[in-house]
Write an enzyme that holds these catalytic residues in place. Structure first.
Site, PDB file in Angstrom:
ATOM      1  CB  THR A   1      15.183 -18.434   5.086  1.00  0.00           C
ATOM      2  OG1 THR A   1      14.308 -19.188   4.112  1.00  0.00           O
ATOM      3  CG2 THR A   1      14.889 -18.767   6.474  1.00  0.00           C
TER       4      THR A   1
ATOM      5  CB  SER B   1       6.934 -18.500   6.988  1.00  0.00           C
ATOM      6  OG  SER B   1       7.077 -19.735   7.447  1.00  0.00           O
TER       7      SER B   1
ATOM      8  N   GLY C   1      21.192 -23.223   1.912  1.00  0.00           N
ATOM      9  CA  GLY C   1      21.813 -24.380   0.811  1.00  0.00           C
ATOM     10  C   GLY C   1      23.234 -23.802  -0.061  1.00  0.00           C
TER      11      GLY C   1
ATOM     12  NE  ARG D   1      10.103 -60.319   7.367  1.00  0.00           N
ATOM     13  CZ  ARG D   1       9.123 -61.661   7.687  1.00  0.00           C
ATOM     14  NH1 ARG D   1       8.380 -63.342   7.367  1.00  0.00           N
ATOM     15  NH2 ARG D   1       9.356 -61.698   8.969  1.00  0.00           N
TER      16      ARG D   1
ATOM     17  N   GLY E   1      11.274 -54.724  11.064  1.00  0.00           N
ATOM     18  CA  GLY E   1      12.459 -54.224  11.643  1.00  0.00           C
ATOM     19  C   GLY E   1      13.600 -54.158  10.282  1.00  0.00           C
TER      20      GLY E   1
ATOM     21  CB  THR F   1       9.816 -26.627   7.478  1.00  0.00           C
ATOM     22  OG1 THR F   1      10.903 -27.241   7.204  1.00  0.00           O
ATOM     23  CG2 THR F   1       8.430 -26.739   8.598  1.00  0.00           C
TER      24      THR F   1
ATOM     25  CD  GLU G   1      11.367 -22.811  -2.420  1.00  0.00           C
ATOM     26  OE1 GLU G   1      10.354 -22.427  -2.229  1.00  0.00           O
ATOM     27  OE2 GLU G   1      13.060 -21.935  -2.193  1.00  0.00           O
TER      28      GLU G   1
ATOM     29  CG  ASP H   1       5.438 -23.446   8.226  1.00  0.00           C
ATOM     30  OD1 ASP H   1       6.082 -24.600   9.352  1.00  0.00           O
ATOM     31  OD2 ASP H   1       4.369 -23.927   8.913  1.00  0.00           O
TER      32      ASP H   1
END
Length: 644
Positions: A133, A139, A172, A305, A396, A417, A419, A421
């Site tokens: 990228t 892309s 990365g 709950r 909450g 987005t 690998e 978009d």
């Protein structure tokens, strides 16, 4: 009869059940990172977990036995998906190291690269990046601006970042830990550009300092995945040897002569990218695991709950017993099951095509790429919606970091987005569908072609006049929402109609002098709908096939009900289309809505079983949301109540 958790899990785990079981056991020894760590501390923690993961030998399994692996491509992608139950920074960093960096070296390189580097990559000794990228081209990979110009005198490639937009971005492993990068660049030799190719480029020395000419930046704190050191790379006349070219599909001789086994540049480019489909499939799998984890949290919470008393008994009601709450969670759970079976089919086909020794099959590979693009897009969008819905369903409590959902939401947001978009991926799928559609039309006999053209003309007239076709149903047979053939017919009819319609709209682009961009742009929404409708069919068919593989009758019966909910929720989502196009009447769309409600009620008693069957290690979902007694009596169900 209700199936056991183990029986249901066995069916869901499928072919690589032993891999999933092994990874679950390994993950139980890891512990979630402290949420209060600094970015640097978090990155260091994740790096340590990557090294621990390498020591287990699990990442080795996807590589060729020739270099110390086991050749189990499907198994390693399945293991990667299971990591999604834990820390998603670990999943992504491991994916960069062994899936993207290591995978690119293995499938784009040749013996000279694999012999030298693969063992170090598998062992985690050589950490690397996947530098595709660019700031100006994400892309549109085919038009990347980074250059690799061959110097025949020195027998070296010179890697350059010619402009700011050509900087490699969001990479990365680049900011802190990577020592080498697979860099995608335009190959230039003898003054001619041959398109995008991949090169191995050292970016740091043994001491961690940037190599000469390599500029490394840090993307800094992100919305999520902060255990991953995303960075930026730029190259200023960085020289690498001729052998740095990953030369499986093309090579450059010492004198600068370019050669390739694939003459057409476009076909060569897409063949190269096609070998990297593993990353896209892995992202879809990770998104599926994240969806499963969110649903496990929300459904367990929904069972315990309680709020508002039942007038008949005076007892407070579990919020999962409310139809509105079931409507939030159970259709999403059904689709998550469906996507799991679709994912398994993708992994199995990828393994068949890419395991060591597999025979090349260009058409099957192209079909796999199309399916992977569609399932990744739909699966990651589903994860984004599902995790948000689960957060809301926990009120909450779901907004507190200690209850895992906010981090899960932040960490998976980028999945839509990276690998690829999602919008671009659906366009890629649609383009391939149109190509196949054109070929099928060309094969028709003269009589068949005449009938086809006549049918298209009738469809076009119906679209313009509003006189839509009647539902295609056998005479005298009423609409039965829970009939599987009926469900598939509706989904298939929509997919076929949308594809035919977009083909009709794009036909003028074939005329000489036509404004192709304007025609395509005007039909883009139609194109995306056609692709999505096609994925709906793929996912349903995968689910049905998965049910057929179930050996336990009780598992099969439960999955049939889950499949009904998935299929009808999909039809309900598009009920306006079915009305507009005369495929369903108003009464029939109301019947679909009623059937979805009915199915939610039927599956409510099985909701806990369905999420427990995912087999998520308890240590990775343990949180106050499920453990704190205050959740029973003192916790409230919305942020305004919590803060007010």
């Amino acid at each position: 009869m209700t199936p056991s958790v183990d029986a249901l899990r066995s069916t869901l785990d499928g072919r690589w059940a032993d891999v999933r079981s092994s990874v679950r056991e390994q993950m139980s020894r890891f512990r979630p990172a402290d949420p209060d760590l600094s970015t640097e501390e978090y990155r260091a923690t994740i790096l340590e977990l990557v090294r621990e993961l390498a020591e287990t030998g699990r990442p080795h399994t996807g590589f060729s036995p020739e270099y110390g692996g086991k050749g189990d491509v499907g198994g390693v992608v399945t293991a990667f998906q299971a990591l999604g139950y834990g820390d998603l920074s670990l999943l992504v960093k491991a994916g960069v190291q062994w899936g993207l960096f290591g995978g690119a070296v293995q499938v784009l390189g040749t013996e000279r690269h694999n012999e030298r580097y693969l063992r170090q990559i598998m062992d985690g000794e050589l950490l690397g990046c996947f530098a595709m990228t660019e700031t100006g081209h994400g892309s549109d990979v085919q038009h990347l601006r980074t250059t690799a110009t061959y110097d025949p005198v020195a027998e070296e490639f010179v890697i350059d970042t010619p402009e700011p937009g050509a900087r490699k971005d969001y990479i990365g492993n680049a900011a802190r830990d990577g020592r080498m990068a697979v860099v995608f660049a335009q190959l230039v030799t003898r003054g001619e550009t041959h398109g995008v190719h991949a090169f191995l480029v050292p970016i740091r020395d043994e001491a961690g300092a940037a190599m000469p000419g390599v500029e490394i930046g840090d993307c800094g704190h992100k919305a999520g995945l902060n255990g991953v050191d995303n960075g930026r790379l730029a190259f200023r006349s960085v020289r690498v040897p001729r052998e740095a070219l990953l030369n499986r599909f093309a090579d450059v001789s010492p004198d600068g002569t370019y050669s390739s086994s694939i003459e057409n540049e476009g076909r060569r480019f897409f063949t190269m990218l096609g070998t990297l489909v593993r990353g896209r499939i892995s992202v879809a799998g990770g998104a599926g695991s994240a969806s499963q984890k969110a649903l496990a949290l929300a459904i367990r919470y929904g069972e315990r709950r309680r709020q508002f008393a039942d007038p008949g008994t005076g007892q407070e009601t579990a919020i999962l017993d409310y139809r509105a709450h079931q409507r939030k969670l159970l259709p999403a759970l059904a689709t998550t099951y469906a996507l799991q079976f679709a994912q398994d089919d993708l992994v199995a086909e990828m393994h068949r095509l890419q395991a060591p020794g597999a025979e090349p099959d260009e058409k099957a590979q192209r079909d796999l790429e199309s399916r992977a693009a569609g399932v990744k897009a739909i699966g990651t969008w589903h994860a984004t919606r599902t995790i948000q819905t689960c957060r809301e369903a926990c009120g909450g409590a779901g907004y507190l970091s200690e209850n895992l959902l906010p981090q899960l939401k932040a960490d998976t947001d980028v999945f839509t987005t990276f690998e690829g978009d999602n919008t671009v991926l659906l366009q890629l799928l649609a383009k391939n569908l149109l190509a196949d559609y054109g070929k099928s039309v060309q094969k028709l006999s003269p009589l068949g072609l005449a009938r086809f053209v006549g049918g298209q003309a009738l469809d076009a007239a119906a679209e313009k006049t509003g006189v839509n076709k009647l539902p295609r149903r056998l005479p005298g047979r009423g609409f039965r929402p829970r009939d599987r053939a009926e469900q598939r017919r509706l989904l298939a009819d929509r997919a076929e109609h949308l594809l035919a319609g977009v083909a009709r709209r794009l036909r003028p682009a074939l005329k000489k002098g036509a404004d192709q961009f304007a025609i395509f742009n005007a039909a883009q929404d139609h194109l995306l709908d056609a692709a999505r409708a096609h994925v709906d069919i793929l996912v349903l068919d995968a689910f049905v096939a998965g049910i057929e593989r179930a050996a336990d009758p009780s598992v099969k019966a439960l999955l049939e009900t889950v499949c009904d909910l998935h299929a009808l929720a999909t039809i309900e989502r598009d009920r306006a289309w079915y009305l507009e196009h005369g495929r369903l009447t108003a009464a029939e769309t109301r019947a679909v809505v009623a059937a979805v409600n009915e199915l939610c009620g039927e599956l409510r008693p099985h909701a806990r079983l369905l999420v427990d069957a995912f087999g998520i290690p308890e240590g990775w979902i343990a949180c106050p949301l499920l453990e704190d007694p205050a959740a029973e009596s003192g916790a409230t169900a919305s942020v305004p109540e919590m803060v007010g």
